[in-house]
Motif scaffolding. Structure first.
Motif, short mmCIF file in Angstrom:
data_model
loop_
_atom_site.label_atom_id
_atom_site.label_comp_id
_atom_site.label_asym_id
_atom_site.label_seq_id
_atom_site.Cartn_x
_atom_site.Cartn_y
_atom_site.Cartn_z
N UNK A 163 0.82 -1.22 0.00
CA UNK A 163 0.00 0.00 0.00
C UNK A 163 0.85 1.27 0.00
N UNK A 164 1.98 1.25 0.70
CA UNK A 164 2.77 2.48 0.83
C UNK A 164 3.78 2.66 -0.30
N UNK A 165 3.96 1.62 -1.12
CA UNK A 165 4.97 1.72 -2.18
C UNK A 165 4.38 1.90 -3.58
N UNK A 166 3.06 2.15 -3.65
CA UNK A 166 2.45 2.36 -4.97
C UNK A 166 2.21 3.86 -5.22
N UNK A 167 2.88 4.70 -4.44
CA UNK A 167 2.75 6.16 -4.56
C UNK A 167 1.30 6.61 -4.47
N UNK A 168 0.59 6.23 -3.38
CA UNK A 168 -0.81 6.65 -3.28
C UNK A 168 -0.92 8.13 -3.00
N UNK A 169 -2.00 8.73 -3.48
CA UNK A 169 -2.34 10.09 -3.10
C UNK A 169 -3.28 10.09 -1.91
N UNK A 170 -3.97 8.96 -1.72
CA UNK A 170 -4.86 8.77 -0.58
C UNK A 170 -4.57 7.40 0.02
N UNK A 171 -4.25 7.35 1.32
CA UNK A 171 -3.99 6.09 2.01
C UNK A 171 -5.08 5.86 3.03
N UNK A 172 -5.68 4.66 3.00
CA UNK A 172 -6.73 4.28 3.93
C UNK A 172 -6.25 3.10 4.75
N UNK A 173 -6.26 3.25 6.07
CA UNK A 173 -5.81 2.20 6.98
C UNK A 173 -6.93 1.90 7.96
N UNK A 174 -7.38 0.65 7.98
CA UNK A 174 -8.53 0.25 8.79
C UNK A 174 -8.13 -0.79 9.84
N UNK A 175 -7.60 -0.35 10.96
CA UNK A 175 -7.38 -1.17 12.16
C UNK A 175 -6.50 -2.40 11.95
N UNK A 176 -6.15 -2.73 10.72
CA UNK A 176 -5.42 -3.97 10.48
C UNK A 176 -4.05 -3.97 11.16
N UNK A 177 -3.47 -2.80 11.41
CA UNK A 177 -2.14 -2.75 12.03
C UNK A 177 -2.16 -3.30 13.44
N UNK A 192 3.74 6.26 8.13
CA UNK A 192 2.54 7.07 7.92
C UNK A 192 2.84 8.54 8.19
N UNK A 193 3.62 8.82 9.25
CA UNK A 193 4.01 10.21 9.54
C UNK A 193 4.80 10.80 8.39
N UNK A 194 5.72 9.99 7.80
CA UNK A 194 6.52 10.48 6.68
C UNK A 194 5.64 10.77 5.47
N UNK A 195 4.66 9.89 5.21
CA UNK A 195 3.75 10.10 4.08
C UNK A 195 2.89 11.34 4.32
N UNK A 196 2.50 11.54 5.56
CA UNK A 196 1.74 12.74 5.91
C UNK A 196 2.55 13.99 5.60
N UNK A 197 3.83 13.97 5.96
CA UNK A 197 4.71 15.11 5.69
C UNK A 197 4.89 15.35 4.20
N UNK A 198 4.76 14.28 3.40
CA UNK A 198 4.90 14.40 1.95
C UNK A 198 3.62 14.86 1.27
N UNK A 199 2.53 15.05 2.05
CA UNK A 199 1.29 15.56 1.49
C UNK A 199 0.27 14.52 1.09
N UNK A 200 0.48 13.25 1.53
CA UNK A 200 -0.50 12.20 1.23
C UNK A 200 -1.72 12.39 2.13
N UNK A 201 -2.91 12.27 1.56
CA UNK A 201 -4.14 12.32 2.33
C UNK A 201 -4.35 10.97 3.00
#
Length: 431
Positions: A163-177, A192-201
């Motif tokens: 999920x994190x390596x397909x260059x998403x513009x929107x990432x959805x995470x549902x409790x699976x972690x 997730x924090x790094x992706x947030x800093x990169x502007x991913x929704x």
């Protein structure tokens, strides 16, 4: 707000399911639609609206069965809404419940290529990313084994890595972690924090209030398919925690609130303030419990015994809590607690009388005073004090009273330093 500024727009979304009384009634409905009454209409979502800006991190909280997963599945296109509209601007990568998205008979490697293709990547693009996906997942030789042989933790490792390596513009995470080990959870949260800093929704579903407050600016609280509250993450999770407490203690009679002294302002507004508003108004963000009014006064005091809004680094502080134990409460299992938090609600310094004296208080009548003395080790910034009177007879504390925002204060330093705490560290440099 224009569509260009929004990653997700949801308006009036509803999802209804037909719950049949028996398999025969389901068959009748298929053969003779509209001519059978052998089912109930279950509303999993009811008139939900939400807008998420590009680059925003928004949490969705709620009890099991509140409609969180249904909402995410509709966003991902695996379910169709009954009513309402959805607008999604950007490539979505989703980590939903276990079993979604992977073919159990395919190997991990085959599933990586299949999922990448579904998300619009070419084989060459997946080839470029595969080594990074494999390294992040850390499943070793299982990459070439069928997914049906994986443990739940291994499945999540691979699913999250894809999920994190397909260059998403929107990432959805549902409790699976939640099924991963603690080290991998920390690794995922950092990513997730790094992706947030990169502007991913990011849409983040979790029962971990600490993670929600750390990662998210806003939160949506769903309750039985309805929007219960939408606002800043701190305020929503505070109200959600109160709701969970009250749900667990419905049978516990509550005492009538007593008059609380001016140092703990009463909460009169129907809509609780967010952290910034509450600080300006000197009002608690949240105030609840089975015996509200047991805490008479609470605050932080300097060496002169004065309550202040500003303290300097290293200054001796006293957290003073004056309280009156509720009638008929067991003092032997009673505890007083405080927490110094940042304005995101993260616990920074926590102490309870139970830590050093797990036998409660001596029997008697009348008010008591608990004092906690400590130097100010907080870096420059704005903070708040939360205080509580607890019953520690069970595995988890139960609250006679809990006040989040009993005192707001700032910490000042003479020079700029990094980090949250100003620890005393001895140093030396040797040849």
């Amino acid at each position: 707000m224009s569509s260009e500024q929004l990653a997700i727009r949801i308006e009036g979304l509803s999802k209804h399911f037909s719950v049949y009384h028996s398999p025969l009634e389901r068959l009748k409905h298929v053969v003779f639609p509209g001519r059978t009454k052998g089912f109930n209409d279950f509303r999993a979502l009811n008139n939900v609206s939400l807008s998420v800006k590009r680059g925003e991190t928004c949490a969705i909280v709620g009890q099991n069965g509140s409609g969180k997963s249904t909402l995410l599945q509709i966003l991902c296109g695996t379910l169709r809404a009954t009513e309402g509209t959805i607008e999604v601007n950007g490539r979505i990568a989703a980590l939903l419940e276990l079993g979604a998205g992977f073919n159990a008979d395919f190997t991990g490697r085959e599933n990586v290529y299949m999922n990448g293709a579904v998300l619009g990547l070419t084989r060459a693009q997946i080839d470029e990313r595969f080594a990074d996906i494999e390294a992040f997942a850390e499943i070793g030789d299982f990459m070439d084994q069928p997914v049906k042989t994986y443990s739940s933790g291994m499945y999540v490792r691979l699913a999250f890595s894809v999920a994190i390596h397909v260059d998403p513009q929107i990432l959805i995470v549902d409790e699976a972690l939640a099924v991963g080990d603690s080290r991998f959870q920390a690794k995922c949260l950092n990513r997730i924090k790094a992706m947030k800093a990169e502007g991913v929704t990011i849409l983040f579903v979790s029962h971990d209030v600490g993670a929600v407050r750390t990662l998210c600016e806003r939160a949506l609280w769903l309750d039985k398919g309805n929007v219960r509250m939408l606002g800043d993450a701190f305020s929503v999770t505070a109200q959600y925690n109160q709701f969970l407490f009250e749900a667990d203690n419905e049978a516990v009679p509550t005492s009538a609130p007593k008059q609380i002294e001016e140092s703990i302002p009463q909460e009169n507004s129907a809509e609780p303030p967010d952290a910034q508003q509450a600080m300006k108004l000197h009002r608690p963000i949240n105030h609840w419990g089975s015996h509200v009014g047991s805490i008479i006064e609470a605050g932080i005091f300097n060496q002169q015994g004065e309550r202040s809004s500003v303290y300097t680094a290293g200054e001796p502080l006293t957290v003073r809590i004056r309280f009156e134990p509720p009638d008929h409460a067991d003092r032997n299992t009673m505890s007083v607690a405080f927490s110094m938090k940042d304005l995101r609600g993260t616990d920074l310094i926590v102490s309870t009388t139970w830590d050093q004296n797990p036998t409660g208080f001596a029997a008697g009548n009348g008010p008591l005073v608990a004092e906690f003395r400590l130097p100010n080790h907080l870096n420059a910034g704005d903070y708040l004090l939360a205080v509580a009177l607890e019953d520690r007879s069970g595995v988890l504390p139960q609250y006679y009273e809990y006040i989040e925002g009993a005192h707001y204060f700032s910490s000042l330093t003479e020079k700029k330093q990094y980090g949250t705490f100003l620890a005393q560290v001895s140093q030396s440099v040797h040849a």
